[in-house]
Design an enzyme around this catalytic site. Structure first.
Site, PDB file in Angstrom:
ATOM      1  N   HIS A  98       3.542  -2.394   3.033  1.00  0.00           N
ATOM      2  CA  HIS A  98       3.537  -1.031   2.512  1.00  0.00           C
ATOM      3  C   HIS A  98       4.837  -0.760   1.778  1.00  0.00           C
ATOM      4  O   HIS A  98       5.825  -1.460   1.973  1.00  0.00           O
ATOM      5  CB  HIS A  98       3.349  -0.027   3.664  1.00  0.00           C
ATOM      6  CG  HIS A  98       2.008  -0.138   4.323  1.00  0.00           C
ATOM      7  ND1 HIS A  98       1.717  -1.162   5.202  1.00  0.00           N
ATOM      8  CD2 HIS A  98       0.891   0.609   4.211  1.00  0.00           C
ATOM      9  CE1 HIS A  98       0.457  -1.028   5.614  1.00  0.00           C
ATOM     10  NE2 HIS A  98      -0.064   0.036   5.027  1.00  0.00           N
ATOM     11  N   ASP A 142       0.826  -1.218   0.000  1.00  0.00           N
ATOM     12  CA  ASP A 142       0.000   0.000   0.000  1.00  0.00           C
ATOM     13  C   ASP A 142       0.859   1.266   0.000  1.00  0.00           C
ATOM     14  O   ASP A 142       2.059   1.224   0.248  1.00  0.00           O
ATOM     15  CB  ASP A 142      -0.880   0.040   1.261  1.00  0.00           C
ATOM     16  CG  ASP A 142      -2.002  -0.978   1.201  1.00  0.00           C
ATOM     17  OD1 ASP A 142      -2.006  -1.816   0.273  1.00  0.00           O
ATOM     18  OD2 ASP A 142      -2.877  -0.948   2.083  1.00  0.00           O
TER      19      ASP A 142
HETATM   20 ZN   LIG Z   1      -2.506   3.088   3.318  1.00  0.00          ZN
END
Ligand SMILES: [Zn+2]
Length: 326
Positions: A288, A141
């Protein structure tokens, strides 16, 4: 006199014979045409019947969504198995049902692996089991950013693909072009909204405009339709589900959280979290695009491989039936 009569009779007989033979010829042409037609019909049947089976099974839903809710989901939702979801067309859906009833098995298992997976729209998808029972999905992400290229390079070295959820406002033309290449190599890029806002706290109208804008902006920059959406903070409400369904965007959750974003000073814990995260077949692993994630990614891949898992990007082109004609 007699001679003439005989001659006339002979002429008549030969005419009669000619007529008969013409009739016989016509009859035989008709019979042969019928035989040829029948042959063609049988051939067509032989050729197309197995093909029909093939086509039907290629679209047979083979996915069930896990029953557990992601740890950070804001709402309680009971997820349904997706057996009855979108086939390709109504006709094929009928064929699928027919074939299922007939109980044919072997061909379909070979075919369905490579085909677009029917996923449920409007539901929180946190696990995508496959028939081989060995696939997990790495997801990243908050990109794109300065770590994107490093992550892609690690994936390439390991000959695997993954999925990325990008924030609309961060996607520059340059990153869009890079994203295009990533997709061409087999990765998937989805939306992580325009500005990383918590959708569950926004009105329906605001969510709709955000999600529409993000998908179209990212889609235009990377040159591919965006069909996956990961809600920032896992924040969704009933409106999110309704709107994503309308827009043909799948809500992608996760069932394993690496908590990598919080571990800048303790990267090793990323691996520990995954080890303790109850990874199972079809797991969607949340990570992430961060420095510490880049650092630990090779070890994460190595560990999951040692557990017998292989990796895949989210199923390609899962364009839902409802949006196909639009
Ligand atoms: Zn996020």
């Amino acid at each position: 006199m007699n001679f003439d009569r005989e001659k006339e009779l002979r002429v008549q007989r030969s005419r009669l014979q000619e007529v008969r033979s013409r009739k016989a010829r016509r009859r035989s042409i008709f019979i042969w045409s019928a035989i040829v037609c029948l042959g063609i019909i049988i051939l067509i049947n032989l050729i197309f019947h197995p093909l029909d089976k093939y086509l039907a099974h290629a679209n047979e839903p083979d996915i069930t969504v896990g029953k557990e809710n992601p740890a950070q989901g804001k709402e309680n939702t009971t997820q349904q198995p997706t057996n009855s979801l979108q086939g390709d067309t109504n006709k094929q859906q009928q064929q699928i049902q027919q074939q299922t009833q007939e109980g044919t098995t072997q061909v379909q298992e070979q075919v369905s692996q490579e085909d677009p997976h029917p996923l449920p729209l409007g539901k929180l998808i946190d696990n995508i089991p496959t028939k081989d029972n060995k696939t997990v999905y790495l997801t990243f992400d908050d990109g794109p950013n300065e770590h994107t290229a490093e992550i892609v390079s690690i994936l390439e070295k390991n000959k695997i693909n993954a999925s990325f959820f990008w924030i609309g406002e961060k996607v520059t033309d340059k990153m869009g072009e890079f994203g295009h290449q990533m997709i061409e190599k087999g990765n998937v890029i989805g939306s992580h909204t325009m500005r990383h806002d918590a959708l569950g706290k926004e009105s329906g109208a605001k969510q709709k405009s955000d999600l529409t804008q993000a998908a179209s902006l990212i889609g235009n920059k990377v040159g591919h339709k965006v069909t996956y959406m990961r809600p920032p903070y896992g924040s969704v409400n009933a409106e999110t589900r309704k709107i994503t369904k309308e827009l043909g965007q799948y809500i992608m959750f996760w069932d394993v959280d690496s908590l990598d974003w919080s571990l800048a000073h303790n990267p090793e814990k990323i691996l520990t979290n995954i080890k303790n995260g109850n990874v199972k077949p079809g797991s969607i692993i949340l990570m992430h695009e961060r420095k510490q994630t880049v650092e630990m990614l090779p070890k994460v891949i190595e560990y999951l491989r040692s557990q017998g898992y292989n990796f895949a990007a989210l199923p390609a082109s899962p364009v839902p039936e409802e949006t196909k004609t639009k």
